[in-house]
Design a protein around this motif. Sequence first.
Motif, PDB file in Angstrom:
ATOM      1  N   MET A   1       0.796  -1.179   0.000  1.00  0.00           N
ATOM      2  CA  MET A   1       0.000   0.000   0.000  1.00  0.00           C
ATOM      3  C   MET A   1       0.851   1.259   0.000  1.00  0.00           C
ATOM      4  SD  MET A   1      -3.413  -0.353   1.417  1.00  0.00           S
ATOM      5  CE  MET A   1      -4.355  -1.682   1.973  1.00  0.00           C
ATOM      6  N   ASN A   2       1.993   1.195   0.567  1.00  0.00           N
ATOM      7  CA  ASN A   2       2.864   2.357   0.538  1.00  0.00           C
ATOM      8  C   ASN A   2       3.544   2.449  -0.819  1.00  0.00           C
ATOM      9  OD1 ASN A   2       2.246   2.977   3.143  1.00  0.00           O
ATOM     10  ND2 ASN A   2       4.014   1.933   4.019  1.00  0.00           N
ATOM     11  N   LYS A   3       3.563   3.690  -1.353  1.00  0.00           N
ATOM     12  CA  LYS A   3       4.238   3.903  -2.627  1.00  0.00           C
ATOM     13  C   LYS A   3       5.720   4.104  -2.356  1.00  0.00           C
ATOM     14  CE  LYS A   3       0.374   6.087  -4.970  1.00  0.00           C
ATOM     15  NZ  LYS A   3      -0.078   7.303  -5.668  1.00  0.00           N
ATOM     16  N   PRO A   4       6.560   3.569  -3.203  1.00  0.00           N
ATOM     17  CA  PRO A   4       7.994   3.812  -3.013  1.00  0.00           C
ATOM     18  C   PRO A   4       8.304   5.288  -3.320  1.00  0.00           C
ATOM     19  CG  PRO A   4       7.610   2.564  -5.018  1.00  0.00           C
ATOM     20  CD  PRO A   4       6.288   2.689  -4.315  1.00  0.00           C
ATOM     21  N   PRO A   5       9.293   5.868  -2.655  1.00  0.00           N
ATOM     22  CA  PRO A   5       9.611   7.287  -2.891  1.00  0.00           C
ATOM     23  C   PRO A   5      10.091   7.504  -4.327  1.00  0.00           C
ATOM     24  CG  PRO A   5      11.254   6.267  -1.475  1.00  0.00           C
ATOM     25  CD  PRO A   5      10.160   5.255  -1.677  1.00  0.00           C
ATOM     26  N   ARG A   6       9.697   8.648  -4.877  1.00  0.00           N
ATOM     27  CA  ARG A   6      10.097   8.973  -6.252  1.00  0.00           C
ATOM     28  C   ARG A   6      11.577   9.318  -6.296  1.00  0.00           C
ATOM     29  NH1 ARG A   6       6.299  13.345  -9.022  1.00  0.00           N
ATOM     30  NH2 ARG A   6       8.301  13.657 -10.016  1.00  0.00           N
ATOM     31  N   LYS A   7      12.223   8.861  -7.336  1.00  0.00           N
ATOM     32  CA  LYS A   7      13.625   9.212  -7.528  1.00  0.00           C
ATOM     33  C   LYS A   7      13.683  10.569  -8.222  1.00  0.00           C
ATOM     34  CE  LYS A   7      15.311   4.505  -7.920  1.00  0.00           C
ATOM     35  NZ  LYS A   7      15.979   3.533  -8.780  1.00  0.00           N
ATOM     36  N   LYS A   8      14.592  11.418  -7.792  1.00  0.00           N
ATOM     37  CA  LYS A   8      14.750  12.716  -8.421  1.00  0.00           C
ATOM     38  C   LYS A   8      15.450  12.551  -9.755  1.00  0.00           C
ATOM     39  CE  LYS A   8      14.783  15.657  -4.382  1.00  0.00           C
ATOM     40  NZ  LYS A   8      15.476  16.728  -3.675  1.00  0.00           N
ATOM     41  N   ASN A   9      15.012  13.350 -10.737  1.00  0.00           N
ATOM     42  CA  ASN A   9      15.606  13.310 -12.064  1.00  0.00           C
ATOM     43  C   ASN A   9      16.701  14.373 -12.131  1.00  0.00           C
ATOM     44  OD1 ASN A   9      16.174  13.040 -14.717  1.00  0.00           O
ATOM     45  ND2 ASN A   9      14.108  13.502 -15.479  1.00  0.00           N
ATOM     46  N   PRO A  10      17.960  13.987 -12.191  1.00  0.00           N
ATOM     47  CA  PRO A  10      19.044  14.982 -12.193  1.00  0.00           C
ATOM     48  C   PRO A  10      19.100  15.813 -13.475  1.00  0.00           C
ATOM     49  CG  PRO A  10      19.953  12.792 -12.502  1.00  0.00           C
ATOM     50  CD  PRO A  10      18.491  12.623 -12.219  1.00  0.00           C
ATOM     51  N   THR A  11      18.583  15.286 -14.565  1.00  0.00           N
ATOM     52  CA  THR A  11      18.643  16.045 -15.817  1.00  0.00           C
ATOM     53  C   THR A  11      17.727  17.268 -15.776  1.00  0.00           C
ATOM     54  OG1 THR A  11      16.972  14.607 -16.796  1.00  0.00           O
ATOM     55  CG2 THR A  11      19.264  14.053 -17.214  1.00  0.00           C
ATOM     56  N   PHE A  12      16.664  17.215 -15.012  1.00  0.00           N
ATOM     57  CA  PHE A  12      15.772  18.369 -14.905  1.00  0.00           C
ATOM     58  C   PHE A  12      16.490  19.542 -14.241  1.00  0.00           C
ATOM     59  CE2 PHE A  12      12.565  20.869 -12.605  1.00  0.00           C
ATOM     60  CZ  PHE A  12      11.781  21.263 -13.675  1.00  0.00           C
ATOM     61  N   GLY A  13      17.232  19.283 -13.206  1.00  0.00           N
ATOM     62  CA  GLY A  13      17.984  20.343 -12.533  1.00  0.00           C
ATOM     63  C   GLY A  13      19.039  20.950 -13.440  1.00  0.00           C
ATOM     64  N   ILE A  14      19.717  20.119 -14.206  1.00  0.00           N
ATOM     65  CA  ILE A  14      20.734  20.613 -15.132  1.00  0.00           C
ATOM     66  C   ILE A  14      20.079  21.428 -16.241  1.00  0.00           C
ATOM     67  CG2 ILE A  14      22.446  19.883 -16.841  1.00  0.00           C
ATOM     68  CD1 ILE A  14      23.140  17.589 -14.924  1.00  0.00           C
ATOM     69  N   ALA A  15      18.926  20.993 -16.726  1.00  0.00           N
ATOM     70  CA  ALA A  15      18.212  21.733 -17.769  1.00  0.00           C
ATOM     71  C   ALA A  15      17.792  23.118 -17.258  1.00  0.00           C
ATOM     72  CB  ALA A  15      16.991  20.942 -18.236  1.00  0.00           C
ATOM     73  N   VAL A  16      17.314  23.188 -16.040  1.00  0.00           N
ATOM     74  CA  VAL A  16      16.936  24.475 -15.455  1.00  0.00           C
ATOM     75  C   VAL A  16      18.167  25.367 -15.318  1.00  0.00           C
ATOM     76  CG1 VAL A  16      16.076  25.587 -13.352  1.00  0.00           C
ATOM     77  CG2 VAL A  16      14.894  23.601 -14.284  1.00  0.00           C
ATOM     78  N   PHE A  17      19.272  24.808 -14.887  1.00  0.00           N
ATOM     79  CA  PHE A  17      20.510  25.577 -14.751  1.00  0.00           C
ATOM     80  C   PHE A  17      20.964  26.137 -16.099  1.00  0.00           C
ATOM     81  CE2 PHE A  17      25.183  25.667 -14.917  1.00  0.00           C
ATOM     82  CZ  PHE A  17      25.424  26.633 -13.944  1.00  0.00           C
ATOM     83  N   ILE A  18      20.904  25.326 -17.152  1.00  0.00           N
ATOM     84  CA  ILE A  18      21.319  25.774 -18.480  1.00  0.00           C
ATOM     85  C   ILE A  18      20.407  26.884 -18.979  1.00  0.00           C
ATOM     86  CG2 ILE A  18      21.482  25.045 -20.902  1.00  0.00           C
ATOM     87  CD1 ILE A  18      22.531  22.347 -19.862  1.00  0.00           C
ATOM     88  N   VAL A  19      19.113  26.742 -18.796  1.00  0.00           N
ATOM     89  CA  VAL A  19      18.167  27.773 -19.241  1.00  0.00           C
ATOM     90  C   VAL A  19      18.430  29.083 -18.506  1.00  0.00           C
ATOM     91  CG1 VAL A  19      15.728  28.440 -19.230  1.00  0.00           C
ATOM     92  CG2 VAL A  19      16.396  26.168 -20.016  1.00  0.00           C
ATOM     93  N   VAL A  20      18.640  29.024 -17.210  1.00  0.00           N
ATOM     94  CA  VAL A  20      18.918  30.232 -16.427  1.00  0.00           C
ATOM     95  C   VAL A  20      20.229  30.866 -16.874  1.00  0.00           C
ATOM     96  CG1 VAL A  20      19.467  31.070 -14.099  1.00  0.00           C
ATOM     97  CG2 VAL A  20      17.533  29.530 -14.448  1.00  0.00           C
ATOM     98  N   ALA A  21      21.243  30.050 -17.130  1.00  0.00           N
ATOM     99  CA  ALA A  21      22.536  30.584 -17.566  1.00  0.00           C
ATOM    100  C   ALA A  21      22.409  31.271 -18.926  1.00  0.00           C
ATOM    101  CB  ALA A  21      23.569  29.463 -17.624  1.00  0.00           C
ATOM    102  N   VAL A  22      21.677  30.671 -19.863  1.00  0.00           N
ATOM    103  CA  VAL A  22      21.496  31.266 -21.187  1.00  0.00           C
ATOM    104  C   VAL A  22      20.718  32.575 -21.077  1.00  0.00           C
ATOM    105  CG1 VAL A  22      20.336  30.946 -23.412  1.00  0.00           C
ATOM    106  CG2 VAL A  22      21.724  29.107 -22.460  1.00  0.00           C
ATOM    107  N   LEU A  23      19.679  32.605 -20.275  1.00  0.00           N
ATOM    108  CA  LEU A  23      18.912  33.837 -20.087  1.00  0.00           C
ATOM    109  C   LEU A  23      19.772  34.931 -19.461  1.00  0.00           C
ATOM    110  CD1 LEU A  23      15.449  32.478 -18.889  1.00  0.00           C
ATOM    111  CD2 LEU A  23      16.029  33.464 -21.116  1.00  0.00           C
ATOM    112  N   LEU A  24      20.636  34.566 -18.544  1.00  0.00           N
ATOM    113  CA  LEU A  24      21.535  35.535 -17.922  1.00  0.00           C
ATOM    114  C   LEU A  24      22.514  36.111 -18.944  1.00  0.00           C
ATOM    115  CD1 LEU A  24      22.321  36.827 -15.207  1.00  0.00           C
ATOM    116  CD2 LEU A  24      23.957  34.978 -14.932  1.00  0.00           C
ATOM    117  N   VAL A  25      23.048  35.267 -19.815  1.00  0.00           N
ATOM    118  CA  VAL A  25      23.963  35.739 -20.856  1.00  0.00           C
ATOM    119  C   VAL A  25      23.238  36.678 -21.823  1.00  0.00           C
ATOM    120  CG1 VAL A  25      25.308  34.993 -22.867  1.00  0.00           C
ATOM    121  CG2 VAL A  25      25.539  33.795 -20.698  1.00  0.00           C
ATOM    122  N   ILE A  26      22.032  36.334 -22.233  1.00  0.00           N
ATOM    123  CA  ILE A  26      21.262  37.188 -23.146  1.00  0.00           C
ATOM    124  C   ILE A  26      20.953  38.521 -22.481  1.00  0.00           C
ATOM    125  CG2 ILE A  26      19.031  37.430 -24.320  1.00  0.00           C
ATOM    126  CD1 ILE A  26      19.169  34.395 -24.850  1.00  0.00           C
TER     127      ILE A  26
END
Length: 75
Positions: A1-26
């Motif tokens: 009945m208990n759901k196993p904990p969700r694993k965090k997706n590391p690629t999502f964090g890296i994608a957010v970092f890249i988008v923020v970095a590109v916006l900062l450069v622009i």
Amino acid sequence: MNKPPRKKNPTFGIAVFIVVAVLLVIATLLYNAIKEKREFDSENAQTTSLSSGAAAVTATSAATTAAKPASGSAQ
């Protein structure tokens, strides 16, 4: 009945970092371009006003010189 904990997706964090970095450069490029344009316009406006003032003085002195007859010439 208990759901196993969700694993965090590391690629999502890296994608957010890249988008923020590109916006900062622009944003930095746009800021520098606007700042440089304002500096150029202010320097160019001063040069234009100085050159137009010099042209007015030259035109006035040329008109004054043209109005005076040359010495030794027939009148």
